[in-house]
Design a protein around this motif. Structure first.
Motif, PDB file in Angstrom:
ATOM      1  N   ARG A  71       0.839  -1.189   0.000  1.00 25.11           N
ATOM      2  CA  ARG A  71       0.000   0.000   0.000  1.00 25.11           C
ATOM      3  C   ARG A  71       0.875   1.240   0.000  1.00 25.11           C
ATOM      4  O   ARG A  71       2.048   1.202   0.345  1.00 25.11           O
ATOM      5  CB  ARG A  71      -0.892   0.014   1.238  1.00 25.11           C
ATOM      6  CG  ARG A  71      -1.862  -1.139   1.314  1.00 25.11           C
ATOM      7  CD  ARG A  71      -2.598  -1.132   2.641  1.00 25.11           C
ATOM      8  NE  ARG A  71      -3.444  -2.317   2.788  1.00 25.11           N
ATOM      9  CZ  ARG A  71      -3.968  -2.705   3.941  1.00 25.11           C
ATOM     10  NH1 ARG A  71      -3.737  -1.997   5.037  1.00 25.11           N
ATOM     11  NH2 ARG A  71      -4.716  -3.787   3.993  1.00 25.11           N
ATOM     12  N   SER A  73       0.865   3.607   2.074  1.00 25.19           N
ATOM     13  CA  SER A  73       1.378   3.878   3.421  1.00 25.19           C
ATOM     14  C   SER A  73       2.673   3.118   3.689  1.00 25.19           C
ATOM     15  O   SER A  73       3.582   3.637   4.348  1.00 25.19           O
ATOM     16  CB  SER A  73       0.328   3.510   4.468  1.00 25.19           C
ATOM     17  OG  SER A  73      -0.038   2.137   4.363  1.00 25.19           O
ATOM     18  N   GLU A 110      -2.145   6.032  -4.634  1.00 19.03           N
ATOM     19  CA  GLU A 110      -2.383   4.597  -4.426  1.00 19.03           C
ATOM     20  C   GLU A 110      -2.654   3.925  -5.772  1.00 19.03           C
ATOM     21  O   GLU A 110      -3.484   4.378  -6.554  1.00 19.03           O
ATOM     22  CB  GLU A 110      -3.575   4.384  -3.498  1.00 19.03           C
ATOM     23  CG  GLU A 110      -3.727   2.950  -3.009  1.00 19.03           C
ATOM     24  CD  GLU A 110      -2.694   2.565  -1.969  1.00 19.03           C
ATOM     25  OE1 GLU A 110      -1.651   1.988  -2.371  1.00 19.03           O
ATOM     26  OE2 GLU A 110      -2.918   2.847  -0.768  1.00 19.03           O
ATOM     27  N   TYR A 202      -8.336  -2.710   3.848  1.00 16.97           N
ATOM     28  CA  TYR A 202      -7.849  -1.388   3.464  1.00 16.97           C
ATOM     29  C   TYR A 202      -8.619  -0.311   4.218  1.00 16.97           C
ATOM     30  O   TYR A 202      -8.039   0.663   4.700  1.00 16.97           O
ATOM     31  CB  TYR A 202      -7.990  -1.200   1.957  1.00 16.97           C
ATOM     32  CG  TYR A 202      -7.305   0.032   1.429  1.00 16.97           C
ATOM     33  CD1 TYR A 202      -5.939   0.028   1.194  1.00 16.97           C
ATOM     34  CD2 TYR A 202      -8.016   1.199   1.157  1.00 16.97           C
ATOM     35  CE1 TYR A 202      -5.296   1.151   0.706  1.00 16.97           C
ATOM     36  CE2 TYR A 202      -7.390   2.329   0.672  1.00 16.97           C
ATOM     37  CZ  TYR A 202      -6.023   2.304   0.444  1.00 16.97           C
ATOM     38  OH  TYR A 202      -5.385   3.423  -0.038  1.00 16.97           O
ATOM     39  N   ASN A 205      -7.309  -0.163   7.642  1.00 15.46           N
ATOM     40  CA  ASN A 205      -5.866   0.085   7.722  1.00 15.46           C
ATOM     41  C   ASN A 205      -5.142  -1.042   8.447  1.00 15.46           C
ATOM     42  O   ASN A 205      -4.388  -0.840   9.397  1.00 15.46           O
ATOM     43  CB  ASN A 205      -5.577   1.420   8.411  1.00 15.46           C
ATOM     44  CG  ASN A 205      -4.115   1.826   8.257  1.00 15.46           C
ATOM     45  OD1 ASN A 205      -3.469   1.488   7.267  1.00 15.46           O
ATOM     46  ND2 ASN A 205      -3.603   2.544   9.247  1.00 15.46           N
ATOM     47  N   ARG A 206      -5.376  -2.250   7.971  1.00 15.76           N
ATOM     48  CA  ARG A 206      -4.744  -3.417   8.564  1.00 15.76           C
ATOM     49  C   ARG A 206      -4.440  -4.433   7.463  1.00 15.76           C
ATOM     50  O   ARG A 206      -4.872  -4.260   6.314  1.00 15.76           O
ATOM     51  CB  ARG A 206      -5.666  -4.049   9.612  1.00 15.76           C
ATOM     52  CG  ARG A 206      -6.933  -4.628   9.014  1.00 15.76           C
ATOM     53  CD  ARG A 206      -7.885  -5.154  10.065  1.00 15.76           C
ATOM     54  NE  ARG A 206      -8.979  -5.894   9.439  1.00 15.76           N
ATOM     55  CZ  ARG A 206     -10.012  -6.377  10.082  1.00 15.76           C
ATOM     56  NH1 ARG A 206     -10.123  -6.180  11.398  1.00 15.76           N
ATOM     57  NH2 ARG A 206     -10.960  -7.049   9.437  1.00 15.76           N
TER      58      ARG A 206
END
Length: 294
Positions: A71, A73, A110, A202, A205-206
């Motif tokens: 990702r 991030s 992204e 997603y 956020n994991r």
């Protein structure tokens, strides 16, 4: 290919569900079976960020390795580390990086931070590294085969990248990517929710595949249990194989898939057959319960 949110169908199009016994597609093409709150899950694999040659660090340019499926991030964190910057520096630099992204991305890179090995030369900045990744993606995605493939499937390039990102997250192997892409297309064409844990992860956020019934009720445009159609953006940065699968999915009528055991992913359009595959999956998991899923 449906690009707008189709009319919502009943749960019956996916199969019977209940809070205590629910079946769904998961990251890496695995199926999670939740029974009384217990979930059978897989694990992520770590990869090196920096590559050196010889017995010690090379005196030449360092290299930053961006794996397929990372990702944005994760990419930001990797750039911060390789440039020895405070955490969050690269994320903050995105707004002023003037990245050449499609209008549909609305400034969010992204899906366009292309997985590859990049040189980290003296004087490199977050902006220069991100721009190199996006420029690489543009060269890969804007070519005639990809653009023509997207048009052939009645979608724009950004939608193709979004589907590729789901394929990258869900497929257990490169050989399965075309079939996973076909499941995505078939579900969209039938007005069925995608119901894939990769999009839900997603949203939360994991990276875990430990998803509960409560998780599937999360309010998010990335919750493909509650929302119809594709998520609003890609959910990771796909590689070339996933992109090829997205524009040229394997012919088939499949609607369901489950990795019964490593190397044995089964696709079907028949929910009853899918349930039998799930039973084999559970039986295999029980006999290998001491070993973590991969």
């Amino acid at each position: 290919m449906q690009t707008n949110l189709p009319p919502r169908r009943s749960r019956g199009s996916w199969g019977s569900r209940s809070p205590r016994n629910s079946v769904r597609l998961t990251r890496r093409g695995r199926l999670a079976l939740i029974v009384s709150g217990a979930v059978l899950a897989g694990t992520a694999v770590a990869v090196p960020l920096l590559t050196f040659t010889g017995d010690g660090p090379s005196t030449g340019p360092r290299t930053l390795v961006i794996p397929e499926g990372w990702r944005a991030s994760q990419v930001y964190d990797a750039v911060d580390k390789v440039l020895a910057l405070p955490a969050g520096s690269t994320k903050q630099a995105v707004a002023k990086a003037a990245l050449k992204l499609p209008d549909a991305a609305e400034g969010n890179p992204e899906g366009y931070l292309f997985p590859a090995t990049y040189p980290v030369r003296p004087g490199a900045t977050p902006q220069s590294l991100l721009a190199l990744m996006v420029d690489t993606a543009d060269k890969k995605f804007e070519g005639a085969p990809i653009a023509a493939g997207a048009q052939r499937n009645s979608m724009n390039l950004y939608q193709a990248v979004t589907i590729a990102s789901i394929v990258q997250a869900e497929a257990a192997s490169k050989a399965d990517m075309g079939k996973v892409a076909r499941v995505v297309f078939n579900r969209l064409e039938r007005g069925m929710p995608l119901q894939m844990d990769s999009t839900l992860n997603y949203a939360l956020n994991r990276s875990t595949v430990r998803t509960t019934a409560a998780d599937t009720r999360v309010e998010s445009p990335y919750n493909s249990y509650q929302r119809m159609g594709l998520p609003p953006t890609p959910i990771d940065n796909p590689g070339e194989e996933a992109m090829r699968a997205a524009i040229n999915p394997t012919p088939g009528d499949w609607l369901y898939f489950v990795t019964v055991k490593p190397g044995d992913t089964r696709f079907t359009a028949d929910y009853a057959q899918h349930q039998r595959n799930v039973a084999e999956f559970n039986a295999w998991q029980r006999t290998h319960s001491a070993q973590p899923a991969k």
